[in-house]
Design an enzyme around this catalytic site. Sequence first.
Site, PDB file in Angstrom:
ATOM      1  N   ASP A  83      22.445 -89.295  10.676  1.00  0.00           N
ATOM      2  CA  ASP A  83      21.267 -88.785  11.381  1.00  0.00           C
ATOM      3  C   ASP A  83      21.647 -88.513  12.835  1.00  0.00           C
ATOM      4  O   ASP A  83      22.135 -89.415  13.533  1.00  0.00           O
ATOM      5  CB  ASP A  83      20.140 -89.818  11.303  1.00  0.00           C
ATOM      6  N   ASP A 112      18.831 -82.010  10.930  1.00  0.00           N
ATOM      7  CA  ASP A 112      19.535 -83.053  11.681  1.00  0.00           C
ATOM      8  C   ASP A 112      19.959 -84.255  10.850  1.00  0.00           C
ATOM      9  O   ASP A 112      20.342 -85.282  11.410  1.00  0.00           O
ATOM     10  CB  ASP A 112      18.680 -83.526  12.858  1.00  0.00           C
ATOM     11  N   GLU A 113      19.935 -84.164   9.510  1.00  0.00           N
ATOM     12  CA  GLU A 113      20.354 -85.314   8.716  1.00  0.00           C
ATOM     13  C   GLU A 113      20.936 -84.888   7.377  1.00  0.00           C
ATOM     14  O   GLU A 113      20.566 -83.854   6.818  1.00  0.00           O
ATOM     15  CB  GLU A 113      19.184 -86.280   8.487  1.00  0.00           C
TER      16      GLU A 113
END
Length: 388
Positions: free
Chosen positions: A13, A128-129
């Site tokens: 993350d 974003d992950e």
Amino acid sequence: MKPANERRIAHLDMDAFFASVELLRYPDLRGQPVVIAGRAEHRPVQLADGTRRYSRLRDYAGRGVVTTSTYEARALGVFSAMGVMKAAQLAPDAILLPTDIDAYRQYSRRFKEAVATVVPHYEDRGIDEIYLDLSDMDEDSRTIAQKLKDAVRDATGLSCSICVAPNKLLAKIGSDLDKPDGLTLLLAEDLPTRIWPLPVRKINGIGPKAGEKLVGAGIDTIGALAGVRPDELIATFGPTYGAWLHDSANGRDDRPVILHSEPKSISRETTFERDLHVKLDRGALTRCFTQLCERVAGDLRRKGYAGRTIGIKLRFADFHTVTRDLTLPAPTDDAGRIRQAAGECLRRIVLGQRIRLLGVRVGTLSPAETASPPIPTQGDLFDGWAPQ
């Protein structure tokens, strides 16, 4: 799939991703509370002496929500999805920056390309992950995790947090334990000390309503939830969700890391700063409609898809939401054809009041080589409509 005690699942993350990208651009803001939520007029102004003048959160007026914030702003109570006006009450002096989604997408591509140099395949969970399955890799978990962190930092200048755990559920929770720049290793035996003391909402899948119901019943930690008998949870939450709650609280999750999945649709939407009048704001609505179609078309081309089903979504001032769609004879990734079809959908809606949200969607996707030829985008879609 390997047995649970042999699986090594990582969740990576990015740390305060959007805000961190902005700090690369404005390094003088490091260590300060920064909120990403502003509009174009909130861009920093370069002064003659080489310094910049920044907008402050107290300068914001209108409707909107926080996209993200730095950890310093979070310490003041400002979090993503919070109303900007409420955030301004909590941190009026925080720096306000506009959202730059194109920049965030560029850095998203960079960090995922960097990850792929260490672990070739991953499950993409958004901008974003990602999840990774490390079970078949020879190196120990800490070494692989550090290589991933180093690769991401070298490619982007940004930090990320990683947890390696026996399953996706624990890896997701664990990546948040040591933020920012965390490297967390969780084993099943760590459950009582590291997971059970956490609030129940830390389990991904327990939303506000379920969380409120659990806390109202005196079940405020994951450990407390783990101690509730399955039949009691099933009686309250139903057989599927009740059984899932019990398994999750006890750290059980057999979901595989899905290395590739085809999207069902691609969409764009925007919520206006104020409710727009169909007649008085016709030009603004038409421009927004066209931009949404162009952005969806751009997303399709970047991802290599074309689609046959074109749909629109309108949310009115009273929050009533209406959708319409139609299916084209051939797939398209062209903004002109998408706009033309979306305009036909629009004509099937009675525009009886001001508009709060506008969205465009393309579904029934196929490879881009099936797309039909492009046509020009033109015309005022909202001409002739007015609230009744």
